[in-house]
Scaffold this motif. Sequence first.
Motif, PDB file in Angstrom:
ATOM      1  N   UNK B  64       0.847  -1.192   0.000  1.00 25.14           N
ATOM      2  CA  UNK B  64       0.000   0.000   0.000  1.00 25.14           C
ATOM      3  C   UNK B  64       0.884   1.245   0.000  1.00 25.14           C
ATOM      4  N   UNK B  65       0.778   2.189  -0.940  1.00 24.95           N
ATOM      5  CA  UNK B  65       0.084   2.033  -2.202  1.00 24.95           C
ATOM      6  C   UNK B  65       0.788   1.018  -3.101  1.00 24.95           C
ATOM      7  N   UNK B  66       0.216   0.618  -4.222  1.00 23.81           N
ATOM      8  CA  UNK B  66      -0.996   1.128  -4.885  1.00 23.81           C
ATOM      9  C   UNK B  66      -2.314   0.640  -4.274  1.00 23.81           C
ATOM     10  N   UNK B  67      -2.277  -0.417  -3.442  1.00 22.47           N
ATOM     11  CA  UNK B  67      -3.545  -0.924  -2.927  1.00 22.47           C
ATOM     12  C   UNK B  67      -4.025  -0.074  -1.752  1.00 22.47           C
ATOM     13  N   UNK B  68      -5.337   0.018  -1.592  1.00 23.92           N
ATOM     14  CA  UNK B  68      -5.928   0.679  -0.423  1.00 23.92           C
ATOM     15  C   UNK B  68      -7.047  -0.199   0.111  1.00 23.92           C
ATOM     16  N   UNK B  69      -6.979  -0.465   1.425  1.00 19.51           N
ATOM     17  CA  UNK B  69      -8.103  -1.177   2.029  1.00 19.51           C
ATOM     18  C   UNK B  69      -9.147  -0.123   2.381  1.00 19.51           C
ATOM     19  N   UNK B  70     -10.118   0.026   1.521  1.00 19.34           N
ATOM     20  CA  UNK B  70     -11.044   1.155   1.621  1.00 19.34           C
ATOM     21  C   UNK B  70     -12.143   0.901   2.639  1.00 19.34           C
TER      22      UNK B  70
END
Lengths: 266, 284
Positions: B64-70
């Motif tokens: 994270x980033x690129x991932x986001x635990x929204x």
Amino acid sequence: MNAPATPLLQVENLKVHFPITAGLLQRRIGEVKAVDDVSFTIERGTTVGLVGESGSGKTTIGRALIRLVNPTGGTIRYNGKDITFLRESQFRPYRKKIQIIFQDPYNSLNPRLTIFKIISEALEIHFPALGLEQRRARVAELLGKVGLKPEHMDRYPHEFSGGQRQRIGIARALAVEPEFIVCDEPVSALDVSVQAQIVNLLQDLQEELGLTYLFIAHDLAVVEHISDFVLVMNQGKIVEAATAEAIYQNPQDPYTKRLLDAVPKI
Amino acid sequence: MTSVSGPLLKVNNLQVDFGSGDTVTHAVNDISFQIRDGETVAIVGESGSGKSVTALSLTRLLPTPPAHYVGGEILFNGRNTLALSENDLRKVRGKQIAYIFQEPGTSLNPVFTIEYQIAEAIQLHRPDVTDVRAEAIRALDLVGIRNPAQRLGDYPHQLSGGMQQRVMIAMALACQPKLLVADEPTTALDVTIQKQIMDLLRDIKVKTGMSIMLITHNFGIIADIADRVVVMFRGKIVEDGPTGEVLRHPKHPYTRALIDCVPKLGAKQRRLRAIDHAEIEASA
């Protein structure tokens, strides 16, 4: 002219042995019999499936046919003519007739070339008379044939999915108007859903262009589906050769039975 | 400790995004499912459907980033792994939730022996074990490797792909996890080896009573092993049910398409069924 009965490809007692060497002087201490006395024929316009596990020698047969490895012995006749030990210059015309599609769509396309360049390279060699505009037109036509769009030609391989890359590999093979294509595990690296699309495309192209295929795979379900005739290979030898139907309904060799047993059943 | 009444894993409204602003992709879009103790659940979908992102999210393995635990939560044994500290999370990774991946060749370290790599996992996650070598031998034996004591000195390149995957499974099992996540464990292998590995996983499931989350694109391999199937399409769950029920009476057109495109022996189909995504999108 050839009599119409001449099969497109006749392979007799083909042997491909690789040396095992050891020591400082690379002394030959033995050999691996990758392909050991194999014979089969492929009739024009048909598909012969070649199935076996990793290490069975199936890919080596495909590579021997297009001269990526040199045979140790035996004969390969193409359209009745012995092409086994031709010199490279004499073999050149056959490079246009015999093409190959590789397993891994990620490593078989040069990442630094555009799709146009990848497909057009073969045209430059085998059709030197074509100008740039003619080659662009031909590449556009080829991309259309394999279900891609003409505007894709100015992109690079990384912009495409695995299935699309395999389509590009097929377009490249078709560029030189071949008669015979060695399909070396063309769908093994793809999702089952994409696998179905590529197998259907190969069948459509065969119908449209009258192509002849040697289809190499480890999955008997796919091979049985696409092939007219099936060769089962184990440890360098062909252990069973029969029509696709007979292989499934009445397998003779225990190895064939094992391969059938391994196919997932829903 | 936590109560045993709830499911081992409960994912509620999980959403994982990649990128941000105009270029955001909802890789996993509001999904909920659970895995009970001893249950094997298959997550089936094509490349890009979000199944691997779901698997990696369980222990926050995505960069994270690129991932986001929204949004959403992942309750493992009642604790939300999305809210755990790095320190606490490290006790979950490997020890409680273990992974095996596609291409075992790249998951193993080429410069260390099999013994070193299994021992490392045991020493890290089970410091109470005194005879690490015996434990490593036991793990190799459990995954059906013959003469395990002699194999310990081997390097990964000396083993075939199928054997490498067995070693990966042995490493995962050596930590005695509660949940084994198998992410496309047989995709790079021959069908014959695929069958052996699937048989092995089923065997282990019976012997150890461990829960398994099996990620695959191939409906063909799950029938014999999965208790339940979760089907993912473009980041969403489109179907969730008992395996036999889903295979016999798929409710969603995408599930049916995925089942139909598996080549069947002796089916005498003129053409294989390909998936028409536009049609599925329209009917969904």
